[in-house]
Design a protein around this motif. Structure first.
Motif, short mmCIF file in Angstrom:
data_model
loop_
_atom_site.label_atom_id
_atom_site.label_comp_id
_atom_site.label_asym_id
_atom_site.label_seq_id
_atom_site.Cartn_x
_atom_site.Cartn_y
_atom_site.Cartn_z
N PRO A 169 0.72 -1.10 0.19
CA PRO A 169 -0.01 -0.05 -0.04
C PRO A 169 0.79 1.18 0.19
O PRO A 169 0.38 2.41 -0.75
CB PRO A 169 -0.94 -0.30 1.43
N PHE A 170 2.05 1.34 0.56
CA PHE A 170 2.98 2.36 0.54
C PHE A 170 3.38 2.69 -0.70
O PHE A 170 3.28 3.88 -0.82
CB PHE A 170 4.17 2.18 1.72
N LEU A 171 3.74 1.71 -1.46
CA LEU A 171 4.38 1.70 -2.72
C LEU A 171 3.17 2.41 -3.71
O LEU A 171 3.48 3.30 -4.55
CB LEU A 171 4.96 0.53 -3.41
N LYS A 172 1.98 1.84 -3.58
CA LYS A 172 1.04 2.34 -4.48
C LYS A 172 0.76 4.10 -4.06
O LYS A 172 0.60 4.60 -4.98
CB LYS A 172 -0.38 1.71 -4.08
N VAL A 173 0.73 4.47 -2.84
CA VAL A 173 0.57 5.83 -2.41
C VAL A 173 1.81 6.72 -3.16
O VAL A 173 1.42 7.70 -3.74
CB VAL A 173 0.55 5.77 -1.01
N VAL A 174 2.93 6.22 -3.06
CA VAL A 174 3.90 6.82 -3.46
C VAL A 174 4.10 6.86 -4.96
O VAL A 174 4.12 8.13 -5.64
CB VAL A 174 5.19 6.13 -3.24
N VAL A 175 3.66 5.86 -5.82
CA VAL A 175 3.65 5.86 -7.25
C VAL A 175 2.38 6.84 -7.59
O VAL A 175 2.83 7.57 -8.70
CB VAL A 175 3.19 4.54 -7.74
N TYR A 176 1.11 6.70 -6.93
CA TYR A 176 0.17 7.55 -7.64
C TYR A 176 0.70 9.11 -7.19
O TYR A 176 0.03 9.86 -7.94
CB TYR A 176 -1.12 7.04 -6.89
N THR A 177 1.05 9.48 -6.17
CA THR A 177 1.52 10.70 -5.82
C THR A 177 2.40 11.33 -6.83
O THR A 177 2.44 12.55 -7.45
CB THR A 177 2.25 10.86 -4.40
N MET A 178 3.42 10.22 -7.23
CA MET A 178 4.44 10.51 -8.25
C MET A 178 3.81 11.01 -9.41
O MET A 178 4.03 12.10 -10.28
CB MET A 178 5.68 9.88 -8.15
N LEU A 179 2.87 10.30 -9.94
CA LEU A 179 2.12 10.53 -11.28
C LEU A 179 1.45 11.79 -11.04
O LEU A 179 1.38 12.55 -12.30
CB LEU A 179 1.34 9.53 -11.71
N ALA A 180 0.89 12.13 -9.85
CA ALA A 180 0.25 13.33 -9.87
C ALA A 180 1.01 14.49 -9.92
O ALA A 180 0.71 15.51 -10.63
CB ALA A 180 -0.76 13.26 -8.59
N LEU A 181 2.26 14.19 -9.36
CA LEU A 181 2.93 15.35 -9.44
C LEU A 181 3.67 15.77 -10.84
O LEU A 181 3.95 16.90 -11.16
CB LEU A 181 4.21 15.29 -8.23
N ASP A 182 3.90 14.56 -11.33
CA ASP A 182 4.29 14.35 -12.78
C ASP A 182 3.47 15.47 -13.65
O ASP A 182 4.11 16.30 -14.44
CB ASP A 182 4.74 12.98 -13.37
N LEU A 183 2.18 15.01 -13.61
CA LEU A 183 1.15 15.80 -14.21
C LEU A 183 1.17 17.34 -13.97
O LEU A 183 1.01 18.26 -14.86
CB LEU A 183 -0.39 15.21 -14.09
N VAL A 184 1.31 17.69 -12.79
CA VAL A 184 1.42 19.17 -12.29
C VAL A 184 2.84 19.55 -13.01
O VAL A 184 2.58 20.84 -13.51
CB VAL A 184 1.26 19.13 -10.62
N GLY A 185 3.76 18.77 -12.98
CA GLY A 185 4.94 19.55 -13.43
C GLY A 185 4.89 19.65 -14.89
O GLY A 185 5.69 20.57 -15.43
N LEU A 186 4.25 18.72 -15.73
CA LEU A 186 4.24 18.66 -16.73
C LEU A 186 3.32 19.87 -17.55
O LEU A 186 3.70 20.47 -18.49
CB LEU A 186 3.99 17.27 -17.62
N TRP A 187 2.17 20.13 -16.81
CA TRP A 187 1.46 21.23 -17.18
C TRP A 187 2.35 22.48 -16.88
O TRP A 187 2.35 23.36 -17.69
CB TRP A 187 0.11 21.32 -16.30
N PHE A 188 3.04 22.70 -15.91
CA PHE A 188 3.64 23.99 -15.59
C PHE A 188 4.83 23.88 -16.73
O PHE A 188 4.82 25.26 -17.25
CB PHE A 188 4.58 23.78 -14.48
#
Length: 202
Positions: free
Chosen positions: A54-73
């Motif tokens: 579960p910890f790895l899932k949280v990290v991966v989903y958080t990373m993908l969300a931050l990646d989308l925000v960063g890509l938008w920026f």
């Protein structure tokens, strides 16, 4: 900033530049997010397989969300504030402009990015096909936003401090010609009169 309209049909080489540019901008966002995720996993991973998954899932989903925000920026806000260029576009001398040569609005940059969902289909093959079929090498997002990606010409240190014009556009006034001469005409120590004579300076 308003420029001249881009040329009707840029060369096919610009498509290769755009693919490299897209990859570099992606890596500019993805690599820091990946390193951050690895650091979080190393420092804060729980003991035991049951808690780790579960910890790895949280990290991966958080990373993908931050990646989308960063890509938008990087692909939307950054070019809007920096003359139509992402960081990789600046490195590869590319620029996003409107069809009339003007600077796109933030809304149009957002439209281009949202429509990457279509252009990115099949690992970007859809966007490449559209660029090959359009006269100005536009992907679908460019067609809808009425924008085009053009190559920016090189500029030497001796050139004018004014931003260099694009290769795909006509040069603007005083773009490379240096300072425009003033209205006065130097005639030495005498002025010419209308009657053809000369009048000495007082």
């Amino acid at each position: 900033m308003t420029g001249s309209p881009p040329e009707d049909r840029p060369g096919p080489g610009i498509i290769g530049r755009r693919l490299v540019q897209f990859f570099l901008d992606e890596m500019l966002v993805f690599v820091p997010m990946l390193l951050l995720a690895v650091l979080v996993i190393v420092l804060f991973h729980p003991s035991g397989l049951v808690s780790l998954l579960p910890f790895l899932k949280v990290v991966v989903y958080t990373m993908l969300a931050l990646d989308l925000v960063g890509l938008w920026f990087v692909t939307t806000w950054w070019p809007y504030r920096h003359g139509g260029q992402t960081p990789a576009m600046r490195w590869l001398r590319l620029r996003v402009v409107m069809l009339d040569g003007s600077h796109p609005s933030l809304r149009l940059f957002l439209v281009r990015q949202v429509l990457m969902l279509i252009d990115g289909f099949a690992w970007g093959l859809a966007g490449v096909v559209v660029m090959l079929c359009t006269r100005r090498r536009q992907r679908f997002g460019d067609v809808v936003a009425r924008t085009v990606v053009v190559r920016v010409s090189k500029r030497s240190p001796a050139d004018s401090p004014v931003d260099s014009m694009d290769e795909a556009a006509f040069p603007g006034p005083d773009g490379y010609l240096g300072a425009v001469a003033g209205p006065e005409l130097a005639l030495g120590r005498a002025d010419v009169r209308l009657d053809g004579g000369q009048r000495n300076h007082e």
